[in-house]
Scaffold this motif. Structure first.
Motif, PDB file in Angstrom:
ATOM      1  N   TRP A   1      -7.009  -1.056 -15.994  1.00 21.53           N
ATOM      2  CA  TRP A   1      -6.632  -0.580 -14.803  1.00 21.53           C
ATOM      3  C   TRP A   1      -5.821  -1.199 -13.973  1.00 21.53           C
ATOM      4  N   SER A   2      -4.836  -1.869 -14.605  1.00 20.46           N
ATOM      5  CA  SER A   2      -3.593  -2.437 -13.727  1.00 20.46           C
ATOM      6  C   SER A   2      -2.870  -1.353 -13.294  1.00 20.46           C
ATOM      7  N   ALA A   3      -2.230  -1.453 -12.175  1.00 19.93           N
ATOM      8  CA  ALA A   3      -1.203  -0.601 -11.578  1.00 19.93           C
ATOM      9  C   ALA A   3       0.027  -0.366 -12.384  1.00 19.93           C
ATOM     10  N   SER A   4       0.508   0.610 -12.395  1.00 19.01           N
ATOM     11  CA  SER A   4       1.861   0.756 -12.934  1.00 19.01           C
ATOM     12  C   SER A   4       2.943  -0.211 -12.141  1.00 19.01           C
ATOM     13  N   PRO A   5       3.803  -0.664 -12.802  1.00 13.10           N
ATOM     14  CA  PRO A   5       4.709  -1.424 -12.197  1.00 13.10           C
ATOM     15  C   PRO A   5       5.939  -0.595 -11.306  1.00 13.10           C
ATOM     16  N   SER A   6       5.789   0.654 -11.701  1.00 10.50           N
ATOM     17  CA  SER A   6       6.830   1.524 -10.902  1.00 10.50           C
ATOM     18  C   SER A   6       6.269   1.915  -9.280  1.00 10.50           C
ATOM     19  N   LEU A   7       5.007   1.506  -9.272  1.00 11.53           N
ATOM     20  CA  LEU A   7       4.493   1.842  -7.885  1.00 11.53           C
ATOM     21  C   LEU A   7       4.909   0.919  -6.673  1.00 11.53           C
ATOM     22  N   SER A   8       5.299   1.848  -5.544  1.00 13.58           N
ATOM     23  CA  SER A   8       5.894   1.000  -4.484  1.00 13.58           C
ATOM     24  C   SER A   8       4.694  -0.054  -3.987  1.00 13.58           C
ATOM     25  N   GLU A   9       5.149  -0.863  -3.106  1.00 12.94           N
ATOM     26  CA  GLU A   9       4.212  -1.662  -2.739  1.00 12.94           C
ATOM     27  C   GLU A   9       3.230  -1.118  -1.679  1.00 12.94           C
ATOM     28  N   ARG A  10       3.398  -0.166  -0.928  1.00 13.76           N
ATOM     29  CA  ARG A  10       2.783   0.798  -0.303  1.00 13.76           C
ATOM     30  C   ARG A  10       1.537   1.089  -1.199  1.00 13.76           C
ATOM     31  N   VAL A  11       1.998   2.083  -2.040  1.00 13.51           N
ATOM     32  CA  VAL A  11       0.861   2.623  -3.003  1.00 13.51           C
ATOM     33  C   VAL A  11       0.031   1.723  -3.823  1.00 13.51           C
ATOM     34  N   LYS A  12       0.687   0.698  -4.265  1.00 13.37           N
ATOM     35  CA  LYS A  12      -0.281  -0.444  -4.863  1.00 13.37           C
ATOM     36  C   LYS A  12      -1.163  -0.820  -3.834  1.00 13.37           C
ATOM     37  N   ARG A  13      -0.962  -1.246  -2.559  1.00 13.72           N
ATOM     38  CA  ARG A  13      -2.055  -1.707  -1.534  1.00 13.72           C
ATOM     39  C   ARG A  13      -3.042  -0.637  -1.490  1.00 13.72           C
ATOM     40  N   LEU A  14      -2.702   0.615  -1.347  1.00 14.31           N
ATOM     41  CA  LEU A  14      -3.554   1.688  -1.053  1.00 14.31           C
ATOM     42  C   LEU A  14      -4.430   1.984  -2.270  1.00 14.31           C
TER      43      LEU A  14
ATOM     44  N   ALA B   1      10.242  10.952  -2.157  1.00  8.36           N
ATOM     45  CA  ALA B   1       9.248  12.254  -2.544  1.00  8.36           C
ATOM     46  C   ALA B   1       8.168  11.707  -3.450  1.00  8.36           C
ATOM     47  N   ARG B   2       8.420  10.633  -4.646  1.00  2.00           N
ATOM     48  CA  ARG B   2       7.493  10.274  -5.448  1.00  2.00           C
ATOM     49  C   ARG B   2       6.343   9.614  -4.539  1.00  2.00           C
ATOM     50  N   GLU B   3       6.825   8.525  -3.654  1.00  2.00           N
ATOM     51  CA  GLU B   3       6.048   8.065  -2.821  1.00  2.00           C
ATOM     52  C   GLU B   3       4.763   9.053  -2.088  1.00  2.00           C
ATOM     53  N   LEU B   4       5.432   9.802  -1.334  1.00  2.00           N
ATOM     54  CA  LEU B   4       4.493  10.988  -0.594  1.00  2.00           C
ATOM     55  C   LEU B   4       3.550  11.628  -1.773  1.00  2.00           C
TER      56      LEU B   4
ATOM     57  N   ILE C   1      -0.083  10.490   4.039  1.00  2.00           N
ATOM     58  CA  ILE C   1      -0.845  11.652   3.886  1.00  2.00           C
ATOM     59  C   ILE C   1      -2.227  11.260   4.490  1.00  2.00           C
ATOM     60  N   VAL C   2      -2.630  11.934   5.419  1.00  2.00           N
ATOM     61  CA  VAL C   2      -4.036  11.448   6.147  1.00  2.00           C
ATOM     62  C   VAL C   2      -5.083  12.681   5.951  1.00  2.00           C
ATOM     63  N   GLY C   3      -6.236  11.953   6.166  1.00  2.00           N
ATOM     64  CA  GLY C   3      -7.418  12.980   5.978  1.00  2.00           C
ATOM     65  C   GLY C   3      -8.291  12.257   5.322  1.00  2.00           C
TER      66      GLY C   3
END
Length: 391
Positions: free
Chosen positions: A69-82, A370-373, A178-180
């Motif tokens: 379940w390790s995170a992909s190295p391509s994820l941004s720091e924001r997405v890794k944390r989320l 766009a990918r991060e969104l 993206i909120v909700g």
């Protein structure tokens, strides 16, 4: 139970493929790793205890298990944390999207539908517990005047509106684009006493039939909600204001009272969805006022602008389209009182592409943003599984 090893040529090592025996022993030996080399004079078959003795004498080197379940190295720091935040359910006490029941306050109220879960026969024995516990925990929603004089479609819509505008919590997680957040619900059926009696008779009949069919091995005896693809492209193109205008035109031309009530109910839901987005705009503005980081403050201000616009108005940018899509998707799950694993957004690659292409051409967006969104959008879907996180 004995296991045997196939003889190999002199000097050959024995590995997992050389282990012969029944499944239990094979899987156990395979787990231990390769067997050390043995002389060619070794008997064709060895007792299991002898195999284990040899392996203990020459234990294989320990290997750390791969982190599936390790995170992909391509994820941004924001997405890794989320992403890590989602997987921290046990410690995420500040936000869990567990089921939130809302009731009408009547003695005959129901907030849970067993037939929605009929595809899980092993859960049948818990159905009464689910029903009673959710009803006992339900928050009573104040109802508008003359509520019980309305038809059932209008009562359901008015109740939905009250929950969205006044009851369902609003939460924006730190860093998300993206909120909700809260969408797992158990909403009142808003039945009158007579309707409740009829509904319960139908449920009892369904449970008897479903039990018989499941004992025969048929299974899948539920009417599970969520297995549909809403017309999200139309929502993005028109916004709920545009959809409401079409519904109002249909209502003016309709002469049947029952159909008029359904159209009125749909109009109420369109307004409720827009008002719900306004609550998120207000929360983003509140957080922006307190935010000390300039970049995050700008993101929250942009989030507030987007939530003021969509899903009420048509989306014009990629970010607006993703936010409108998520609001609409989560509100279908709120209305159905089901976490919606089968609810599909459809061909988003097709209907979101014009927004992406337009933003690239205008210089408002690059591929990485766009990918991060998109990643922030997909993370929201995972929270459906908070529904019974502690069950």
């Amino acid at each position: 139970m004995a296991a045997a090893m196939r003889r190999r040529p002199s000097g050959a090592g024995l590995g997992q493929s050389a282990i012969i025996g029944q499944t239990g022993e094979c899987s156990y030996l395979a787990h231990l790793g390769p067997v050390p080399r043995v002389p060619s004079t070794t008997p064709r078959a060895l007792p299991l205890y002898a195999v284990r003795r040899r392996m203990n004498a020459h234990p294989p080197e320990a290997q750390a298990p791969a982190n599936t379940w390790s995170a992909s190295p391509s994820l941004s720091e924001r997405v890794k944390r989320l992403r890590d935040e989602f997987f921290s359910f046990g410690s995420r006490d500040y936000f869990r999207n567990e089921v939130r029941p809302y009731g009408s306050g009547t003695r005959w109220d129901e907030v849970w539908s067993p037939y929605h879960w009929g595809v899980v026969p092993e859960a049948y024995v818990f159905f009464d517990s689910f029903r009673d516990s959710l009803l006992a925990a339900a928050e009573t929603v104040p109802l508008p005047a003359n509520f019980w004089d309305e038809s059932l479609p209008l009562r359901r819509a008015l109740f939905f509106q009250q929950v969205l505008q006044h009851r369902l919590p609003v939460k924006i997680l730190d860093g998300e684009l993206i909120v909700g957040s809260y969408f797992n619900t158990a909403l009142s059926k808003t039945h009158t006493r007579a309707e409740a009696r009829r509904w319960r008779r139908q449920v009892r009949r369904w449970r008897r039939n479903a039990q018989v069919l499941n004992e025969l091995g048929v299974g899948n005896c539920g009417a599970v909600p969520g297995h549909l693809i809403p017309n999200y492209p139309r929502m993005l193109r028109l916004g709920f204001r545009g959809i409401a205008a079409e519904l109002e035109e249909m209502r003016r031309k309709e002469t049947d009272r029952g159909k008029q009530d359904v159209l009125r109910a749909l109009l109420i839901c369109c307004e409720a969805a827009s008002a719900f987005a306004d609550r998120y705009a207000e929360e983003a503005e509140r957080l922006a006022e307190r935010e000390t980081d300039g970049k995050r403050r700008a993101e929250l201000i942009e989030t507030a602008r987007i939530c003021r616009k969509v899903p009420r108005e048509p989306a014009e940018t990629f970010h607006e389209a993703l936010q409108a899509l998520w609001f609409s998707h989560m509100l279908v799950m709120v209305a159905e009182s089901y976490p919606g694993p089968g609810l599909s957004p459809g061909r988003i690659d097709q209907y979101l592409y014009p927004y992406y292409q337009g933003d690239l051409a205008a210089g408002r967006l690059d591929r990485e943003k766009a990918r991060e969104l998109l990643q922030c959008y997909w993370l929201k879907h995972n929270y459906a599984y908070d529904y019974q996180g502690r069950v």
